[in-house]
Design a protein around this motif. Structure first.
Motif, short mmCIF file in Angstrom:
data_model
loop_
_atom_site.label_atom_id
_atom_site.label_comp_id
_atom_site.label_asym_id
_atom_site.label_seq_id
_atom_site.Cartn_x
_atom_site.Cartn_y
_atom_site.Cartn_z
N ARG A 45 -9.48 3.15 -1.44
CA ARG A 45 -8.25 3.37 -0.69
C ARG A 45 -7.30 2.17 -0.68
O ARG A 45 -6.63 1.90 0.30
N GLY A 46 -7.25 1.45 -1.79
CA GLY A 46 -6.37 0.30 -1.84
C GLY A 46 -5.49 0.32 -3.07
O GLY A 46 -5.31 1.34 -3.72
N ALA A 47 -4.92 -0.84 -3.39
CA ALA A 47 -4.01 -0.96 -4.52
C ALA A 47 -4.74 -1.57 -5.72
O ALA A 47 -5.61 -2.42 -5.56
N ARG B 24 -1.37 6.58 5.32
CA ARG B 24 -2.63 7.18 4.90
C ARG B 24 -2.52 8.69 4.95
O ARG B 24 -1.75 9.25 5.74
N ASP C 185 -1.33 -4.78 2.18
CA ASP C 185 -1.27 -3.88 3.34
C ASP C 185 -1.12 -2.44 2.87
O ASP C 185 -0.91 -2.15 1.70
N ILE C 186 -1.22 -1.51 3.84
CA ILE C 186 -1.10 -0.09 3.55
C ILE C 186 -0.01 0.49 4.43
O ILE C 186 -0.02 0.30 5.65
N TYR D 145 -10.48 -1.89 3.20
CA TYR D 145 -9.86 -1.33 2.02
C TYR D 145 -9.96 -2.29 0.84
O TYR D 145 -9.94 -3.51 1.00
N ARG E 214 -9.83 -6.65 4.16
CA ARG E 214 -9.63 -6.38 2.74
C ARG E 214 -10.73 -6.99 1.89
O ARG E 214 -11.14 -8.14 2.09
N ASP F 70 -14.89 3.15 3.27
CA ASP F 70 -13.52 3.35 3.73
C ASP F 70 -13.46 3.71 5.20
O ASP F 70 -12.49 3.39 5.88
#
Length: 203
Positions: free
Chosen positions: A162-164, A191, A187-188, A139, A107, A134
């Protein structure tokens, strides 16, 4: 509820003049809150940036929660200079790639007010730069701080990475987002999620 995977964490921290006052305080609290969630063996890097970039921590192996080195650097953060967000983010990804481990959560945590006024300032170009990284499984978590944050730029960069994206307006919110909500922020869950809507023939 299961234990999280070991983490490779790269902080990309805005120390430009616009971060003076409340934003730099919120940034310190966010870093301290994340540091409190570290586990022994997590890899931590840190780059601070304004007009230039400074690598202040490179592939440091954390001793555990509130690692002394990470905490010390967080408390020493200060504001001054211009805002080359693209330069800082580029340097951060370079560090993240150096320590990349596919078996871990990789991250990049960008903390900024999103006010880019030096170097590449176009939101799409900065966002495209995040997107190219990515493919590595690195991310981006974007953290906006302060009342004057540029949400448009921060959202663009974070979406591309591709993250928050989270916005912090109080120190208690920093502790909440990176304390009890640490896993869901970092975390993810899924996808490439798609939604298919089947309409009646007459529509």
């Amino acid at each position: 509820t299961k234990p999280r995977r070991p983490m490779v964490l790269t902080f990309v921290l805005d120390t430009s003049g616009s971060m003076g006052g409340e934003p730099i305080v919120l940034q310190r609290e966010a870093v301290l809150a994340i540091a409190a969630q570290l586990k022994p063996g997590d890899i931590v890097s840190m780059v601070t940036w304004n007009t230039a970039q400074a690598v202040v921590l490179d592939s440091h192996v954390a001793s555990g929660p509130s690692d002394a080195k990470v905490v010390s650097l967080a408390k020493s953060l200060s504001a001054g200079g211009g805002t080359d967000l693209n330069g800082g983010l580029t340097k951060g990804y370079s560090l993240a790639q150096k320590s990349f481990d596919p078996s871990k959560l990789n991250r990049v945590v960008l903390i900024s007010d999103g006010i880019a006024n030096v170097g590449v300032t176009q939101e799409k170009i900065i966002g495209d730069g995040a997107a190219t990284n990515d493919g590595d499984g690195i991310y981006l978590v974007g953290v906006g701080v302060g009342a004057g944050v540029n949400d448009t730029l921060m959202n663009t960069v974070t979406d591309a990475g591709r993250g928050a994206y989270v916005y912090l307006d109080t120190t208690s919110e920093a502790k909440n987002m990176f304390g009890k909500r640490f896993d869901e922020t970092m975390d993810i869950a899924a996808r490439s999620v798609g939604v298919e809507l089947r309409l009646p023939w007459y529509m």
